[in-house]
Design an enzyme around this catalytic site. Sequence first.
Site, PDB file in Angstrom:
ATOM      1  N   ARG A   1      29.924  85.550  -4.215  1.00 12.87           N
ATOM      2  CA  ARG A   1      31.155  84.768  -3.962  1.00 12.87           C
ATOM      3  C   ARG A   1      32.411  85.623  -3.887  1.00 12.87           C
ATOM      4  O   ARG A   1      33.512  85.144  -4.092  1.00 12.87           O
ATOM      5  CB  ARG A   1      31.338  83.665  -5.009  1.00 12.87           C
TER       6      ARG A   1
ATOM      7  N   LYS B   1      40.755  88.055   9.026  1.00 11.07           N
ATOM      8  CA  LYS B   1      39.596  87.440   9.689  1.00 11.07           C
ATOM      9  C   LYS B   1      38.400  88.367   9.538  1.00 11.07           C
ATOM     10  O   LYS B   1      38.484  89.549   9.903  1.00 11.07           O
ATOM     11  CB  LYS B   1      39.871  87.245  11.183  1.00 11.07           C
TER      12      LYS B   1
ATOM     13  N   GLU C   1      44.334  95.790  22.854  1.00 11.12           N
ATOM     14  CA  GLU C   1      44.961  94.863  21.888  1.00 11.12           C
ATOM     15  C   GLU C   1      46.456  95.164  21.742  1.00 11.12           C
ATOM     16  O   GLU C   1      47.265  94.258  21.535  1.00 11.12           O
ATOM     17  CB  GLU C   1      44.273  94.943  20.522  1.00 11.12           C
TER      18      GLU C   1
ATOM     19  N   LYS D   1      51.482  91.849  14.832  1.00  8.75           N
ATOM     20  CA  LYS D   1      50.360  91.056  14.313  1.00  8.75           C
ATOM     21  C   LYS D   1      50.687  90.501  12.926  1.00  8.75           C
ATOM     22  O   LYS D   1      50.466  89.325  12.636  1.00  8.75           O
ATOM     23  CB  LYS D   1      49.078  91.896  14.252  1.00  8.75           C
TER      24      LYS D   1
ATOM     25  N   GLU E   1      45.518  80.172  11.031  1.00  9.15           N
ATOM     26  CA  GLU E   1      45.468  79.826  12.453  1.00  9.15           C
ATOM     27  C   GLU E   1      45.531  78.314  12.706  1.00  9.15           C
ATOM     28  O   GLU E   1      44.727  77.746  13.429  1.00  9.15           O
ATOM     29  CB  GLU E   1      44.198  80.422  13.099  1.00  9.15           C
TER      30      GLU E   1
ATOM     31  N   ARG F   1      49.397  81.401  15.049  1.00 12.43           N
ATOM     32  CA  ARG F   1      48.470  82.551  15.104  1.00 12.43           C
ATOM     33  C   ARG F   1      47.609  82.544  16.373  1.00 12.43           C
ATOM     34  O   ARG F   1      47.085  83.569  16.792  1.00 12.43           O
ATOM     35  CB  ARG F   1      47.591  82.567  13.844  1.00 12.43           C
TER      36      ARG F   1
ATOM     37  N   ASN G   1      45.273  85.080  20.230  1.00 12.55           N
ATOM     38  CA  ASN G   1      44.037  84.902  20.993  1.00 12.55           C
ATOM     39  C   ASN G   1      44.267  85.032  22.496  1.00 12.55           C
ATOM     40  O   ASN G   1      43.333  84.849  23.280  1.00 12.55           O
ATOM     41  CB  ASN G   1      43.424  83.522  20.704  1.00 12.55           C
TER      42      ASN G   1
ATOM     43  N   HIS H   1      41.662  86.365  24.862  1.00 11.37           N
ATOM     44  CA  HIS H   1      40.378  86.357  24.144  1.00 11.37           C
ATOM     45  C   HIS H   1      39.461  85.212  24.564  1.00 11.37           C
ATOM     46  O   HIS H   1      38.260  85.291  24.322  1.00 11.37           O
ATOM     47  CB  HIS H   1      40.618  86.283  22.627  1.00 11.37           C
TER      48      HIS H   1
ATOM     49  N   HIS I   1      36.311  87.123  25.192  1.00  9.42           N
ATOM     50  CA  HIS I   1      35.128  86.990  24.336  1.00  9.42           C
ATOM     51  C   HIS I   1      33.895  86.595  25.143  1.00  9.42           C
ATOM     52  O   HIS I   1      32.774  87.043  24.851  1.00  9.42           O
ATOM     53  CB  HIS I   1      35.380  85.929  23.251  1.00  9.42           C
TER      54      HIS I   1
ATOM     55  N   HIS J   1      35.562  96.085  23.259  1.00 13.49           N
ATOM     56  CA  HIS J   1      36.287  94.837  22.968  1.00 13.49           C
ATOM     57  C   HIS J   1      37.646  94.826  23.673  1.00 13.49           C
ATOM     58  O   HIS J   1      38.019  93.856  24.328  1.00 13.49           O
ATOM     59  CB  HIS J   1      36.464  94.710  21.452  1.00 13.49           C
TER      60      HIS J   1
HETATM   61  N1  LIG Z   1      39.285  90.593  12.503  1.00 10.64           N
HETATM   62  C1  LIG Z   1      40.147  90.637  13.484  1.00 10.64           C
HETATM   63  O1  LIG Z   1      41.274  90.117  13.395  1.00 10.64           O
HETATM   64  C2  LIG Z   1      39.781  91.346  14.745  1.00 10.64           C
HETATM   65  C3  LIG Z   1      40.748  91.602  15.718  1.00 10.64           C
HETATM   66  C4  LIG Z   1      40.377  92.325  16.859  1.00 10.64           C
HETATM   67  C5  LIG Z   1      39.065  92.749  17.015  1.00 10.64           C
HETATM   68  N2  LIG Z   1      38.138  92.455  16.057  1.00 10.64           N
HETATM   69  C6  LIG Z   1      36.754  92.919  16.184  1.00 10.64           C
HETATM   70  O2  LIG Z   1      36.752  94.341  16.150  1.00 10.64           O
HETATM   71  C7  LIG Z   1      35.613  94.818  16.863  1.00 10.64           C
HETATM   72  C8  LIG Z   1      36.053  95.902  17.807  1.00 10.64           C
HETATM   73  O3  LIG Z   1      36.578  96.965  17.042  1.00 10.64           O
HETATM   74  P1  LIG Z   1      36.394  98.471  17.542  1.00 10.64           P
HETATM   75  O4  LIG Z   1      36.859  98.581  18.920  1.00 10.64           O
HETATM   76  O5  LIG Z   1      36.975  99.326  16.507  1.00 10.64           O
HETATM   77  O6  LIG Z   1      34.808  98.589  17.619  1.00 10.64           O
HETATM   78  P2  LIG Z   1      33.747  99.451  16.788  1.00 10.64           P
HETATM   79  O7  LIG Z   1      33.909  99.305  15.346  1.00 10.64           O
HETATM   80  O8  LIG Z   1      32.426  99.093  17.371  1.00 10.64           O
HETATM   81  O9  LIG Z   1      34.145 100.955  17.154  1.00 10.64           O
HETATM   82  C9  LIG Z   1      34.029 101.401  18.479  1.00 10.64           C
HETATM   83  C10 LIG Z   1      33.174 102.675  18.549  1.00 10.64           C
HETATM   84  O10 LIG Z   1      33.939 103.756  18.041  1.00 10.64           O
HETATM   85  C11 LIG Z   1      33.212 104.439  17.027  1.00 10.64           C
HETATM   86  N3  LIG Z   1      34.195 104.997  16.106  1.00 10.64           N
HETATM   87  C12 LIG Z   1      35.067 104.326  15.314  1.00 10.64           C
HETATM   88  N4  LIG Z   1      35.901 105.168  14.699  1.00 10.64           N
HETATM   89  C13 LIG Z   1      35.541 106.415  15.092  1.00 10.64           C
HETATM   90  C14 LIG Z   1      36.042 107.706  14.823  1.00 10.64           C
HETATM   91  N5  LIG Z   1      37.122 107.900  14.045  1.00 10.64           N
HETATM   92  N6  LIG Z   1      35.412 108.763  15.384  1.00 10.64           N
HETATM   93  C15 LIG Z   1      34.356 108.582  16.226  1.00 10.64           C
HETATM   94  N7  LIG Z   1      33.854 107.380  16.546  1.00 10.64           N
HETATM   95  C16 LIG Z   1      34.443 106.309  15.982  1.00 10.64           C
HETATM   96  C17 LIG Z   1      32.291 103.407  16.459  1.00 10.64           C
HETATM   97  O11 LIG Z   1      31.179 103.997  15.842  1.00 10.64           O
HETATM   98  C18 LIG Z   1      31.915 102.632  17.715  1.00 10.64           C
HETATM   99  O12 LIG Z   1      30.882 103.291  18.394  1.00 10.64           O
HETATM  100  C19 LIG Z   1      35.002  93.626  17.565  1.00 10.64           C
HETATM  101  O13 LIG Z   1      33.878  93.215  16.834  1.00 10.64           O
HETATM  102  C20 LIG Z   1      36.082  92.580  17.496  1.00 10.64           C
HETATM  103  O14 LIG Z   1      35.571  91.283  17.507  1.00 10.64           O
HETATM  104  C21 LIG Z   1      38.482  91.785  14.934  1.00 10.64           C
END
Ligand SMILES: NC(=O)c1ccc[n+]([C@@H]2O[C@H](COP(=O)([O-])OP(=O)(O)OC[C@H]3O[C@@H](n4cnc5c(N)ncnc54)[C@H](O)[C@@H]3O)[C@@H](O)[C@H]2O)c1
Length: 359
Positions: free
Chosen positions: A116, A138, A180, A218, A228, A232, A236, A239, A243, A257
């Site tokens: 939890r 999120k 983003e 943000k 949201e 908020r 999106n 998105h 998405h 992404h």
């Molecule tokens: N929670 C939220 O508010 C929110 C907002 C936007 C996106 N997201 C989510 O975030 C995700 C996308 O994030 P992302 O683009 O960071 O993707 P990711 O975490 O998959 O990273 C992208 C790639 O970069 C690599 N990587 C990361 N840092 C590195 C570093 N310092 N050196 C070498 N390689 C590195 C990772 O291993 C991966 O292969 C999606 O799942 C999306 O839905 C969430």
Amino acid sequence: MKYIESNNSRLEIGSIEDSSFNEVLGTKYKSSKKVIIVDENTHISCLEYLITTFEQLKDAEVIVLPAGEMNKELGIVNNVWEALTDYGLTRHDLIINLGGGMITDMGGFIASCYKRGVDYINIPTSLLGMVDASIGGKTGINLGEFKNQIGVFSHPEVVYIDIAFLATLPSEELLSGYGEMLKHGLISDETLFDILIAQLKGDQDFSEEILLTCIGVKNEVVMKDPLENGLRKVLNFGHTIGHVIEGHFMNGKKMTHGHCVAIGMVMESYISLKIGLLDEKAYDKIQENILAFYEMPLYSNDEINEMVIMLSNDKKNSNGKILCSLLSSIGTCKYDQAVKEELFVEVFLHFKNLQVNLN
Ligand SMILES: NC(=O)c1ccc[n+]([C@@H]2O[C@H](COP(=O)([O-])OP(=O)(O)OC[C@H]3O[C@@H](n4cnc5c(N)ncnc54)[C@H](O)[C@@H]3O)[C@@H](O)[C@H]2O)c1
């Protein structure tokens, strides 16, 4: 070091060696077990620096997950919960998420549900994680091709944002982060959009200052509407379609992404134009500047049907309507805009016909 308060978390931006991390580990979590969650890339590129720099992490358990969006799913979460149970992790212990948005989304979800809720700290290592995913509360995972279908709002204790981690980030992932950041410009400030485009063109350098501006955009929104219920939803923008594209192409042509969000923003701007919300000059500027850096994916008519069916399952829908956040100008976004399914089909067809010239 810059400090920003964010709902139930604190954001610290600057070198992690100058941050409160060492003190936090040595006080609040002095006797806690520590588990670090990484993916296979941050395991190689980021972990060693962290555990050699912070003595108190020398006995931490490390969980290495396969990298990539398709691994943000329940089977892997389940394996991690089993591993945490094997380590005897209690509610008084600490999880550290060291990675991009995939790791902070999934690690936050894992921590929030385990017994939890166990405390967690985010250390984002991708640009997208720094400006967006690691902040705002999120957390979640995908369900098949449906993005972030399962999740909870929960907050890390602290988020440490250190751009030194970007040194090993592949260039397409840097571009993903800009996706983003461009959204932050389009929904709040045309000058920010212009600066980001100038950086992408190489006319200006990336700076911590612009990172702070984007984090500020943000954070201001999530502080006003953490769950949201209204405002908020502007975050999106791009998105709804983004998405669906990301989910559709998850197991085939890999698209980051931020790339999917960038394409989604162009298509949703086109919807804004078609319904008379956005003028043509603004639309042309968005399309020209974004498509110069983010390629449109190729898709068939059958794929259009599949993606439009997916849209009807979007989390943001209400009373059977597909609800979108749309632009009324560069810098102003309106949420809860109902868009008819036929218009999405028209938009997908419009960009499919444009692809001949764009690809
Ligand atoms: N929670 C939220 O508010 C929110 C907002 C936007 C996106 N997201 C989510 O975030 C995700 C996308 O994030 P992302 O683009 O960071 O993707 P990711 O975490 O998959 O990273 C992208 C790639 O970069 C690599 N990587 C990361 N840092 C590195 C570093 N310092 N050196 C070498 N390689 C590195 C990772 O291993 C991966 O292969 C999606 O799942 C999306 O839905 C969430």
